[in-house]
Write an enzyme that holds these catalytic residues in place. Structure first.
Site, short mmCIF file in Angstrom:
data_model
loop_
_atom_site.label_atom_id
_atom_site.label_comp_id
_atom_site.label_asym_id
_atom_site.label_seq_id
_atom_site.Cartn_x
_atom_site.Cartn_y
_atom_site.Cartn_z
N ALA A 100 3.11 7.33 -17.65
CA ALA A 100 2.86 7.11 -16.23
C ALA A 100 3.24 8.31 -15.36
O ALA A 100 2.65 8.52 -14.30
CB ALA A 100 3.62 5.87 -15.75
N GLY B 40 14.95 8.33 -22.18
CA GLY B 40 14.66 7.07 -22.84
C GLY B 40 15.37 5.89 -22.20
O GLY B 40 15.30 5.68 -21.00
N ASP C 84 8.50 0.76 -12.92
CA ASP C 84 7.69 -0.47 -12.93
C ASP C 84 6.76 -0.49 -14.15
O ASP C 84 6.52 -1.55 -14.74
CB ASP C 84 6.88 -0.58 -11.65
CG ASP C 84 7.77 -0.69 -10.42
OD1 ASP C 84 8.85 -1.28 -10.53
OD2 ASP C 84 7.37 -0.19 -9.36
N ALA D 253 3.41 -5.77 -7.78
CA ALA D 253 2.02 -5.43 -8.12
C ALA D 253 1.97 -4.33 -9.17
O ALA D 253 1.11 -4.33 -10.05
CB ALA D 253 1.27 -5.02 -6.86
N THR E 292 17.42 2.18 -18.02
CA THR E 292 16.41 3.23 -18.19
C THR E 292 17.02 4.57 -17.82
O THR E 292 17.78 4.69 -16.85
CB THR E 292 15.16 2.95 -17.34
OG1 THR E 292 15.52 2.89 -15.95
CG2 THR E 292 14.53 1.63 -17.74
N LEU E 293 16.67 5.60 -18.58
CA LEU E 293 17.31 6.91 -18.46
C LEU E 293 16.31 8.03 -18.20
O LEU E 293 16.54 9.19 -18.57
CB LEU E 293 18.11 7.21 -19.74
CG LEU E 293 19.16 6.16 -20.13
CD1 LEU E 293 19.74 6.48 -21.49
CD2 LEU E 293 20.25 6.07 -19.08
N ALA F 131 0.86 -1.17 0.00
CA ALA F 131 0.00 0.00 0.00
C ALA F 131 0.90 1.23 0.00
O ALA F 131 1.79 1.36 0.85
CB ALA F 131 -0.90 0.01 1.23
N ASN G 210 17.95 1.13 -13.61
CA ASN G 210 18.07 2.57 -13.86
C ASN G 210 19.53 2.97 -13.77
O ASN G 210 20.41 2.14 -13.54
CB ASN G 210 17.16 3.37 -12.91
CG ASN G 210 17.53 3.19 -11.44
OD1 ASN G 210 18.67 2.88 -11.09
ND2 ASN G 210 16.55 3.40 -10.57
N GLY H 35 0.72 9.18 -8.42
CA GLY H 35 0.60 7.80 -7.96
C GLY H 35 1.31 6.83 -8.88
O GLY H 35 1.84 7.18 -9.93
#
Length: 308
Positions: free
Chosen positions: A282, A225, A252, A42, A220-221, A12, A187, A287
């Protein structure tokens, strides 16, 4: 049959936005507390399911209100939660998140029921492993359970996507995990730490990780990108420029999307191009799971850029 089986954590997320992050011994006033579904496992499952991936989640949650919140969020995303174990004697994992005005976050995780996901739980789900095209793993559950999941995937002939977060110290990631990672998704901070190279470029970090045993690597950048290194060589994947509101769970979202497209048969660079768009979309909403796009929303929030 599943495109993706995610084995990992479910938390949570308890989020507060602040005008600036407090210093040591300092108190600042934030916004009202927002409770939402999170946890790296999740999150990746929800991201994969929302873009249409046939997805299952193997995780442990408590028999409490937060556990009910997490199950509801997975149902809404379209994830099969049949493998999720509800432990009435445990407390659901929680993550305390502080978000600053630039959308960057600081997170403290209390594992709760995640710490009780065992290799025996993994063994009991062997049929689910056999039914999946890709298994996605992270490190927010006990390491012996991650190793058991990697072994189960290898025995089933299932491709493994490994996101080694939280990142262990350089050299501490088990060699058997590196050996099945195809790809290892990291990352910039994780790539630098795991490669053991204090300086260098994403391409150099990725090469060092392949030299240590990873079959392929994606670095990941953020807004720039990603960098992909596989048998075909290094590929720079351009970023998608968006107005960042909250970066929580963006990595994620990327990993869940990447796993889904690999399961559908994309080559790694093509899967990464799609995943960059999902990660960019995202960060345009607050959130983690609440920000993840459907395919229709993706075309509006992060339309595909011309290649070349």
């Amino acid at each position: 049959m599943y495109d993706v089986l995610v084995v990992g954590s479910a938390n949570a997320d308890l989020t507060v936005r602040v005008g600036r992050r407090p210093g040591a011994g300092e108190t600042v006033t934030g916004t009202d507390l927002v409770e939402s579904a999170g946890g790296k496992g999740a999150n990746q499952a929800a991201a994969a399911a929302r873009i249409g991936g046939r997805t299952a989640l193997l995780a442990r949650i408590g028999g409490d209100a937060y556990g009910a919140l997490l199950l509801s969020a997975q149902h809404d995303a379209g994830t099969d939660v049949t493998p999720v174990i509800v432990d009435d004697a445990a407390r659901t994992g929680t993550a305390m998140i502080i978000v600053d005005p630039d959308g960057d976050n600081s997170i403290v995780v209390s594992p709760g029921a995640n710490a009780a996901l065992t290799p025996q739980d993994v063994a009991a789900a062997k049929d689910t492993f056999a039914a999946a095209s890709v298994v996605s793993l992270q490190l927010e559950i006990p390491m012996e359970s991650v190793r058991a999941a990697a072994t189960a995937a290898e025995q089933a002939g299932t491709r493994v996507v490994l996101n080694p977060s939280p990142a262990p110290e350089a050299g501490a990631l088990a060699s058997e995990l590196l050996a099945v990672a195809d790809p290892l998704v990291v990352n910039e901070h994780e790539a630098r730490q795991l490669s053991g190279l204090a300086d260098g470029t994403p391409a150099e970090w990725a090469q060092a990780l392949c030299d240590r045993g990873a079959r392929s690597v994606v670095v990941t950048l953020g807004g720039d990108g990603a960098l992909v290194l596989d048998a075909s060589g290094a590929t720079a994947v351009p970023g998608v420029r968006v107005n960042a509101v909250d970066t929580t769970g963006a990595g994620d979202a990327f990993t869940g999307a990447l796993a889904t497209r690999l399961a559908r048969g994309d080559a790694l660079p093509e899967a990464a191009r799609f995943a960059v768009r999902v990660g960019a979309a995202a960060v345009t909403k607050p959130g983690a799971q609440p920000s993840y796009p459907t395919r229709a929303e993706l075309e509006v929030l992060a339309p595909e850029l011309p290649q070349g």
